[in-house]
Each structure stands twice: as C-alpha cells, then as structure tokens.
Design a protein around this motif. Structure first.
Motif, PDB file in Angstrom:
ATOM      1  N   PHE A  35      28.006  33.952   0.004  1.00 16.80           N
ATOM      2  CA  PHE A  35      26.601  33.566  -0.197  1.00 16.80           C
ATOM      3  C   PHE A  35      26.453  32.674  -1.433  1.00 16.80           C
ATOM      4  CE2 PHE A  35      22.603  34.471  -2.463  1.00 16.80           C
ATOM      5  CZ  PHE A  35      21.702  33.968  -1.542  1.00 16.80           C
ATOM      6  N   LEU A  36      27.044  33.087  -2.555  1.00 14.46           N
ATOM      7  CA  LEU A  36      26.927  32.318  -3.793  1.00 14.46           C
ATOM      8  C   LEU A  36      27.603  30.954  -3.676  1.00 14.46           C
ATOM      9  CD1 LEU A  36      27.580  35.105  -6.459  1.00 14.46           C
ATOM     10  CD2 LEU A  36      25.412  33.943  -5.995  1.00 14.46           C
ATOM     11  N   PHE A  37      28.750  30.916  -3.015  1.00 19.22           N
ATOM     12  CA  PHE A  37      29.451  29.632  -2.864  1.00 19.22           C
ATOM     13  C   PHE A  37      28.612  28.658  -2.042  1.00 19.22           C
ATOM     14  CE2 PHE A  37      32.340  26.698  -0.700  1.00 19.22           C
ATOM     15  CZ  PHE A  37      32.988  26.140  -1.793  1.00 19.22           C
ATOM     16  N   ALA A  43      23.549  23.310  -3.723  1.00 15.21           N
ATOM     17  CA  ALA A  43      22.886  22.797  -4.926  1.00 15.21           C
ATOM     18  C   ALA A  43      23.632  21.606  -5.507  1.00 15.21           C
ATOM     19  CB  ALA A  43      22.764  23.907  -5.963  1.00 15.21           C
ATOM     20  N   SER A  44      24.961  21.637  -5.413  1.00 14.78           N
ATOM     21  CA  SER A  44      25.760  20.540  -5.980  1.00 14.78           C
ATOM     22  C   SER A  44      25.531  19.230  -5.233  1.00 14.78           C
ATOM     23  CB  SER A  44      27.247  20.904  -5.951  1.00 14.78           C
ATOM     24  OG  SER A  44      27.747  20.900  -4.625  1.00 14.78           O
ATOM     25  N   ARG A  54      37.969  17.670  -5.174  1.00 12.76           N
ATOM     26  CA  ARG A  54      39.137  18.402  -5.674  1.00 12.76           C
ATOM     27  C   ARG A  54      38.837  19.120  -6.982  1.00 12.76           C
ATOM     28  NH1 ARG A  54      41.028  13.891  -3.135  1.00 12.76           N
ATOM     29  NH2 ARG A  54      42.828  14.111  -1.750  1.00 12.76           N
ATOM     30  N   LEU A  55      37.845  18.634  -7.712  1.00 10.83           N
ATOM     31  CA  LEU A  55      37.424  19.290  -8.950  1.00 10.83           C
ATOM     32  C   LEU A  55      36.194  20.168  -8.723  1.00 10.83           C
ATOM     33  CD1 LEU A  55      37.759  16.294 -11.462  1.00 10.83           C
ATOM     34  CD2 LEU A  55      39.454  18.047 -10.943  1.00 10.83           C
ATOM     35  N   ALA A  56      35.261  19.673  -7.902  1.00  7.84           N
ATOM     36  CA  ALA A  56      33.998  20.383  -7.707  1.00  7.84           C
ATOM     37  C   ALA A  56      34.183  21.681  -6.926  1.00  7.84           C
ATOM     38  CB  ALA A  56      33.004  19.474  -6.982  1.00  7.84           C
ATOM     39  N   ILE A  63      33.265  30.006 -10.061  1.00  4.13           N
ATOM     40  CA  ILE A  63      31.981  30.527 -10.521  1.00  4.13           C
ATOM     41  C   ILE A  63      31.482  31.606  -9.566  1.00  4.13           C
ATOM     42  CG2 ILE A  63      29.549  29.955 -10.901  1.00  4.13           C
ATOM     43  CD1 ILE A  63      30.487  27.168 -11.810  1.00  4.13           C
ATOM     44  N   ALA A  64      31.564  31.344  -8.259  1.00  7.33           N
ATOM     45  CA  ALA A  64      31.098  32.317  -7.269  1.00  7.33           C
ATOM     46  C   ALA A  64      31.919  33.599  -7.325  1.00  7.33           C
ATOM     47  CB  ALA A  64      31.167  31.707  -5.868  1.00  7.33           C
TER      48      ALA A  64
END
Length: 303
Positions: A35-37, A43-44, A54-56, A63-64
């Motif tokens: 859900f968080l991912f 949002a991103s 590859r970074l994002a 974070i998730a």
C-alpha cells in the motif's frame, strides 16, 4: 512442595502467548508495504522531476519497508527498529559491507571466468574512457546500494527477524528466499533456472544474515553482486541490461550460461551461489563474522 507453573500468554485467533501470530504479522507487513509503495510511487509521478527509476524505485521501496516495519513495531511490539531490521550499528558494520562487496566481486569474477572459458559469453567491446567509466560506476554504485539496502530491508529485515524468533531459522531462510525469488517473476526472460538461482541467492544472503546477526554483510553481498555483474562486466542483471564497462554477448546455451536473462539464469550461477553459501558457513568464517567474535576481541584487549 510443587512450584507453580508460569502462566502462558493469551491465545486466540489473533494471538499466541500474548503476541500477534506470525501469519498476521507477515500479512500485515507486506500489505502495508505494498500500500505504501503504491502511494509513494503514485506521488512521485506528480513531482515535476525526471528521476531515474533505478534510483527512485529502490528509494521508495526502502522508505515503504521502513515505514511498514515501524507500523508493525508500534502495533505488535518488538525489540526496536535497529534490532528487528538487522541494521544495528556495531564496530565492524563498515567492514561487513566492504567484505560483502569483495566476496561478491570474487564470486562474479569466477562466474565471468566460467562463462568465457566454456564459451557461454564473449566480450564484444570495452568502454575505458576515464570520464565515462567514473561517472558510470559512481552512479551505478549509488543505484545498486539503494537496491541492496531496499531489498535486504524488505525481506531479510523485520520479516526475517520475526520468522526466526516466532518460527525457526529454517522457516525464515526458506520463506524469505521464496518471496525474494517471486518478486523477480516479472523480470524479462526469466525461466525456471532463474527462479531457482534467485532463491539460492536468497539463501546465500540469508546465510550472511544468520552468521553475522545483522544485515550489513548481506547488503554488501547484494551490492557487490549486482554492481560487478552488471555495471562492470556487462552481464544482464536478472534480465535487465545495465550500462557497463565491458559489453557482453550471451551466445551460449541458456541453461548453462543463462542466456538473455544473464548468468543468474544458468547452472553456472547455481554452482557459484552454492559455493559462496558454503564458504559463509565454514566454521572459520562463522567465527570471524559472528558478533560474538567482537566481544571476545574486546575482552582480550581489556585483559
């Protein structure tokens, strides 16, 4: 006089000995993570910035996974974020990361030698321009570091600790390795050997978690494997082609060399991963890497 027996904790559909059952912990953890991912990924896309996936993606994954862990610790309790995730910092943490990168580099180099020796791959070109090489390796090292941290935190962080404590080490090792393999199910060109080898890679990384009691060695192994396999030697990494110093042609038999999925799809990787896991489990290696070795060394210094 018979001593009174200690009271067992509350048992119910949700609880065992007063603690949330392992099934509900793992179900909640991965549900919250997914859900968080999705929320963070969506949002991103609104942010007006051209971020390299590859970074994002691994950043959002880390974070998730961290937030999902914090949520479970708040709801179900635990021994603290650093302990449960294996990210507890100690004197040899940096050593473990660097050692992991070095071990992985040797394993991938051995794999390269086997691929070339048996004619399963060939080097088509080499990019040795200094500026290009430095920029490429710097960016890819950052990217693969994020991938290593994110995937190790997701699978061999809180889930590994919870399963090891409430189930068994074998359960933690097998289940997290199966999930790790299944996560790569949508990668291009994956076959049954690819699934098996990624499962074995999970066992290898899990062994590092068991031997050291922390996540640092596993993170180093993960970084080193992807970095040298893809960015240095130019093999596809789980089916994904990276910019690299060497450019490799995979022109052998798919089940031996891995074909377009990369070496992880062939039997040569099977042998290298089994060998790497066996080395980690050697008594001398376990003794050197065990957290107890640090305590013994400090005690000897005090004496």
């Amino acid at each position: 006089m018979e001593e009174p027996k200690p009271e067992k904790g509350l048992n119910s559909f949700w609880l065992h000995d007063g603690e949330l059952r392992l099934f509900w912990k793992m179900s909640s953890y991965f549900t919250v993570f997914i859900f968080l991912f999705i929320v963070l990924y969506s949002a991103s896309k609104v942010v007006p910035a051209n971020l390299d996936w590859r970074l994002a993606n691994p950043t959002l994954m880390a974070i998730a996974a961290g937030l999902a862990t914090a949520f479970l610790l708040a709801v179900a309790g635990g021994r603290g974020f650093a302990v449960e995730t294996g990210l507890l910092w100690y004197r040899h943490s940096i050593r473990d990361v660097l050692l992991g990168i070095g071990i992985a580099a040797l394993m991938v180099t051995a794999l390269l030698g086997l691929e070339l020796l048996l004619g399963e791959a060939s080097i088509s070109s080499v990019h040795l321009t200094t500026g290009y090489a430095v920029r490429l390796l710097a960016v890819s090292l950052v990217g693969f570091t994020l991938v290593g941290v994110a995937e190790e935190l997701l699978f061999r962080g809180y889930p590994f600790s919870a399963m090891q404590r409430q189930g068994s080490t074998a359960l933690a090792l097998i289940v997290t390795s199966v999930l790790f393999s299944l996560m790569h199910g949508f990668n291009p060109e994956i076959g049954w050997l690819g699934f098996m080898n990624i499962f074995l890679a999970g066992i290898w990384l899990g062994a590092a978690r068991i031997v050291t009691g922390t996540l640092w060695l596993a993170i180093g192994l993960h970084i080193g494997w992807n970095f040298f396999l893809g960015s240095v030697y130019g093999f596809p990494v789980s089916g994904i082609i990276e910019r690299s110093i060497f450019v490799m042609d995979m022109n052998g038999t798919w089940w031996i060399g891995g074909g377009q999925f990369g070496p992880e799809g062939g039997i040569l990787s099977t042998l290298v991963l089994i060998g790497g896991t066996a080395v980690l489990m050697l008594p001398a290696m376990r003794s050197m890497l065990s957290p107890g070795s640090e305590k013994s060394e400090e005690k000897g210094n005090e004496e």
